[in-house]
Design a protein around this motif. Structure first.
Motif, PDB file in Angstrom:
ATOM      1  N   UNK A  35       0.833  -1.207   0.000  1.00 43.03           N
ATOM      2  CA  UNK A  35       0.000   0.000   0.000  1.00 43.03           C
ATOM      3  C   UNK A  35       0.864   1.252   0.000  1.00 43.03           C
ATOM      4  N   UNK A  36       1.937   1.240   0.800  1.00 45.19           N
ATOM      5  CA  UNK A  36       2.849   2.396   0.809  1.00 45.19           C
ATOM      6  C   UNK A  36       3.550   2.561  -0.537  1.00 45.19           C
ATOM      7  N   UNK A  37       3.925   1.447  -1.156  1.00 48.55           N
ATOM      8  CA  UNK A  37       4.590   1.503  -2.466  1.00 48.55           C
ATOM      9  C   UNK A  37       3.663   2.083  -3.527  1.00 48.55           C
ATOM     10  N   UNK A  38       2.372   1.877  -3.374  1.00 47.18           N
ATOM     11  CA  UNK A  38       1.396   2.402  -4.339  1.00 47.18           C
ATOM     12  C   UNK A  38       0.995   3.843  -4.034  1.00 47.18           C
ATOM     13  N   UNK A  39       1.635   4.440  -3.039  1.00 52.25           N
ATOM     14  CA  UNK A  39       1.399   5.845  -2.770  1.00 52.25           C
ATOM     15  C   UNK A  39       0.436   6.142  -1.642  1.00 52.25           C
ATOM     16  N   UNK A  40      -0.036   5.134  -0.956  1.00 47.32           N
ATOM     17  CA  UNK A  40      -0.979   5.353   0.139  1.00 47.32           C
ATOM     18  C   UNK A  40      -0.243   5.883   1.368  1.00 47.32           C
ATOM     19  N   UNK A  54      -0.209   6.974   5.608  1.00 46.37           N
ATOM     20  CA  UNK A  54      -0.507   6.175   6.796  1.00 46.37           C
ATOM     21  C   UNK A  54      -1.992   6.109   7.044  1.00 46.37           C
ATOM     22  N   UNK A  55      -2.698   7.247   6.901  1.00 42.78           N
ATOM     23  CA  UNK A  55      -4.136   7.289   7.170  1.00 42.78           C
ATOM     24  C   UNK A  55      -4.903   6.436   6.165  1.00 42.78           C
ATOM     25  N   UNK A  56      -4.529   6.543   4.886  1.00 41.69           N
ATOM     26  CA  UNK A  56      -5.195   5.732   3.861  1.00 41.69           C
ATOM     27  C   UNK A  56      -4.959   4.248   4.094  1.00 41.69           C
ATOM     28  N   UNK A  57      -3.753   3.890   4.482  1.00 42.89           N
ATOM     29  CA  UNK A  57      -3.451   2.481   4.761  1.00 42.89           C
ATOM     30  C   UNK A  57      -4.276   1.968   5.931  1.00 42.89           C
ATOM     31  N   UNK A  58      -4.399   2.810   6.946  1.00 45.30           N
ATOM     32  CA  UNK A  58      -5.167   2.397   8.120  1.00 45.30           C
ATOM     33  C   UNK A  58      -6.645   2.223   7.778  1.00 45.30           C
ATOM     34  N   UNK A  59      -7.221   3.196   7.061  1.00 45.98           N
ATOM     35  CA  UNK A  59      -8.659   3.187   6.770  1.00 45.98           C
ATOM     36  C   UNK A  59      -9.025   2.077   5.798  1.00 45.98           C
ATOM     37  N   UNK A  60      -8.201   1.856   4.794  1.00 49.97           N
ATOM     38  CA  UNK A  60      -8.564   0.932   3.717  1.00 49.97           C
ATOM     39  C   UNK A  60      -7.994  -0.477   3.873  1.00 49.97           C
ATOM     40  N   UNK A  61      -7.020  -0.659   4.755  1.00 50.32           N
ATOM     41  CA  UNK A  61      -6.402  -1.981   4.880  1.00 50.32           C
ATOM     42  C   UNK A  61      -6.465  -2.491   6.326  1.00 50.32           C
TER      43      UNK A  61
END
Length: 271
Positions: A172-177, A179-186
């Motif tokens: 997720x981080x490699x795709x540009x997400x 910390x907040x986006x990673x937390x909410x979506x994953x």
């Protein structure tokens, strides 16, 4: 055949100490003293005092569950990070350690600490502050609930989060997400089974408790558990006590439905 025989003692235990008592509760709850069918024992919950006790129990249980979730979720995330170095075991042990002590003794210890002459008010007096009324309040009951049931929220959340692969988060981080986006979506969606299991394992015992309200509420704050306990022990009205217990079984069935729906693989309860 050997596996079925090995399960025999467990089945006998379940039938003797779970199934039969439940059948007795249903029987007493739906009959009167003469054994005739009636719904009066269940409808007795509509009496104002009992209804107030039920609403008070629901309110305090929801507050307790929310506090436990807010405290346990970040802690479970920290434990997940520490698990890579094998350092999470000590913290988990610290959380489980109080559970080795008797439930009543743990609660009575806080009765002493929160009393008017207890540790907290002693410290306030040393600082020149007036004593605070901590014991025999709704806040004391919620505090006791959180203290006793917090491990039941931490462990399911940790059990789910430790199974979330770091590769997924790194992807997720490699795709540009962020910390907040990673937390909410994953992280949050993958931890839903643990959240549901934790909420259930905290809310149900908090809703049905009567020991904590007796000890930290001084018997002056009635929860629905206290009302049911009084019907069984003081008035010896098993029919009415069983009928009121059936109301609480509705909430237990709802919690079982939620676990079956959101935690089908038992990820949040296998700890």
């Amino acid at each position: 055949m050997r596996k079925q025989l090995a399960a025999g003692p467990y089945l006998i235990w379940m039938i003797g100490f779970t199934v039969i008592p439940l059948i007795l509760i249903v029987y007493y709850g739906l009959t009167d003293a003469s054994g005739a069918f009636t719904l009066n024992n269940v409808l007795a919950i509509m009496q104002p005092t009992r209804m107030n006790a039920l609403f008070r129990s629901l309110k305090l249980s929801l507050i307790c569950t929310a506090i436990c979730l807010l405290l346990a979720y970040p802690l479970a995330m920290i434990l997940k990070k520490m698990s890579h170095g094998g350092r999470s075991g000590l913290l988990i042990f610290i959380f489980i350690l109080p559970m080795w002590m008797n439930f009543l003794l743990r609660t009575m210890a806080w009765q002493v600490i929160l009393s008017r002459t207890g540790l907290i008010n002693t410290l306030l007096s040393v600082l020149g502050l007036p004593p605070a009324k901590l014991i025999n309040t709704n806040g004391a009951i919620v505090f006791g609930m959180v203290y006793n049931y917090l491990p039941f929220m931490v462990l399911p959340l940790y059990n789910v989060m430790v199974k979330i692969s770091d590769d997924v988060i790194e992807a997720a981080h490699d795709l540009g997400a962020g910390w907040l986006q990673t937390f909410v979506h994953i992280i949050l969606p993958l931890s839903v089974p643990g959240i549901i299991s934790g909420i259930t394992m905290v809310f149900v015992p908090a809703l049905t408790t009567f020991v904590i309200s007796d000890v930290l509420g001084g018997g002056m704050i009635l929860l629905i558990g206290n009302v049911i306990e009084q019907e069984f022990t003081f008035t010896a009205n098993w029919n009415l006590g069983s009928g009121l217990s059936l109301i609480l079984m509705i909430f237990i069935l709802i919690s079982m439905f939620l676990i079956a729906k959101y935690d089908k693989e038992g990820n949040g309860t296998a700890f």
